[in-house]
Design an enzyme around this catalytic site. Structure first.
Site, mmCIF file in Angstrom:
data_model
loop_
_atom_site.group_PDB
_atom_site.id
_atom_site.type_symbol
_atom_site.label_atom_id
_atom_site.label_comp_id
_atom_site.label_asym_id
_atom_site.label_seq_id
_atom_site.Cartn_x
_atom_site.Cartn_y
_atom_site.Cartn_z
ATOM 1 N N HIS A 4 -3.134 -1.867 -8.588
ATOM 2 C CA HIS A 4 -4.560 -2.047 -8.327
ATOM 3 C C HIS A 4 -5.371 -1.829 -9.604
ATOM 4 O O HIS A 4 -6.306 -2.571 -9.899
ATOM 5 C CB HIS A 4 -4.988 -1.030 -7.272
ATOM 6 C CG HIS A 4 -5.763 -1.606 -6.148
ATOM 7 N ND1 HIS A 4 -6.008 -0.902 -4.999
ATOM 8 C CD2 HIS A 4 -6.374 -2.805 -5.971
ATOM 9 C CE1 HIS A 4 -6.720 -1.638 -4.169
ATOM 10 N NE2 HIS A 4 -6.945 -2.791 -4.733
ATOM 11 N N GLU A 55 0.847 -1.196 0.000
ATOM 12 C CA GLU A 55 0.000 0.000 0.000
ATOM 13 C C GLU A 55 0.880 1.243 0.000
ATOM 14 O O GLU A 55 1.756 1.396 0.844
ATOM 15 C CB GLU A 55 -0.893 -0.004 1.244
ATOM 16 C CG GLU A 55 -1.917 1.085 1.273
ATOM 17 C CD GLU A 55 -3.079 0.841 0.312
ATOM 18 O OE1 GLU A 55 -3.617 1.821 -0.208
ATOM 19 O OE2 GLU A 55 -3.436 -0.336 0.096
ATOM 20 N N ASP A 115 -5.656 3.418 -8.852
ATOM 21 C CA ASP A 115 -4.342 3.576 -8.235
ATOM 22 C C ASP A 115 -3.392 2.468 -8.711
ATOM 23 O O ASP A 115 -3.847 1.392 -9.075
ATOM 24 C CB ASP A 115 -4.475 3.564 -6.694
ATOM 25 C CG ASP A 115 -5.065 2.266 -6.158
ATOM 26 O OD1 ASP A 115 -6.186 1.916 -6.553
ATOM 27 O OD2 ASP A 115 -4.398 1.606 -5.341
#
Length: 197
Positions: free
Chosen positions: A83, A22, A93
């Site tokens: 993603h 992330e 993203d």
């Protein structure tokens, strides 16, 4: 990172078969006056401003990714994705400012060879490939796009995701000669034995 409904290279629901990293780099997006249920992830009427990634963040990402790839040698270059690649109708993203080429130069992920792109660009500038051939090539590379021979919402989202990854200066959702040239150069480099016709 939870990726939810997702697809890549024939695999579905990738949460339990992927390693997610992330990264925080939130775009500022604005929609015109439309109902929320009519908004598409890569809607051309939506305005998103994507900030640059912090160079220190990218340096740490490269270090982390090299470690992951060293411990997992079965992860190939075309399996390093974002993603938006695995869920293009739902996610955008890491966005068009993510430095995929910089990662490739560090030995992470896939990229195309310019000479091969030029060869295909010459060809596709004369005769543009059909939408169905583009859909087959996108699916052959790994995207979850179905062959409809229509520039439908799933294809527009997938083309936008592909362009954000490999042509970040040219995100249009269009199946143009430039996008086709890059797509077929990638197919030739990483999947030379796949038949698309």
């Amino acid at each position: 990172m939870a990726c939810g409904t997702s697809f890549w290279q024939g695999r579905e629901d990738l949460n339990d078969q992927s390693i997610g990293i992330e990264i925080v780099n939130v775009p500022s997006c604005h929609y015109p006056e439309v109902k929320p249920d009519e908004q598409m992830e890569n809607d051309a009427s939506k305005l998103c401003i994507f900030p640059d990634f912090d160079p220190k963040q990218i340096a740490l990402l490269i270090e982390l990714s090299k470690g992951i790839l060293a411990r997992n040698p079965d992860i190939g270059p075309t399996q390093v994705v974002g993603h938006s690649d695995i869920a293009p109708t739902r996610k955008n993203d890491p966005g068009p400012r993510f430095p995929w080429y910089q990662l490739y130069q560090a030995g992470i992920g896939a990229w195309y060879d310019s000479d091969t792109v030029d060869k295909y660009w010459q060809q596709f500038s004369l005769v543009k490939p059909s939408i169905s051939l583009m859909q087959k090539a996108l699916r052959g590379y790994g995207y979850d796009v179905h062959v409809t021979n229509q520039l439908d919402p799933q294809t527009l989202d997938t083309l936008s995701a592909f362009q954000m990854h490999f042509l970040p200066w040219h995100v249009s959702g269009n199946a143009d000669a430039r996008s086709a040239a890059v797509l077929f150069a990638l197919m030739q480099k990483y999947f030379p034995k796949k038949q698309l016709s």
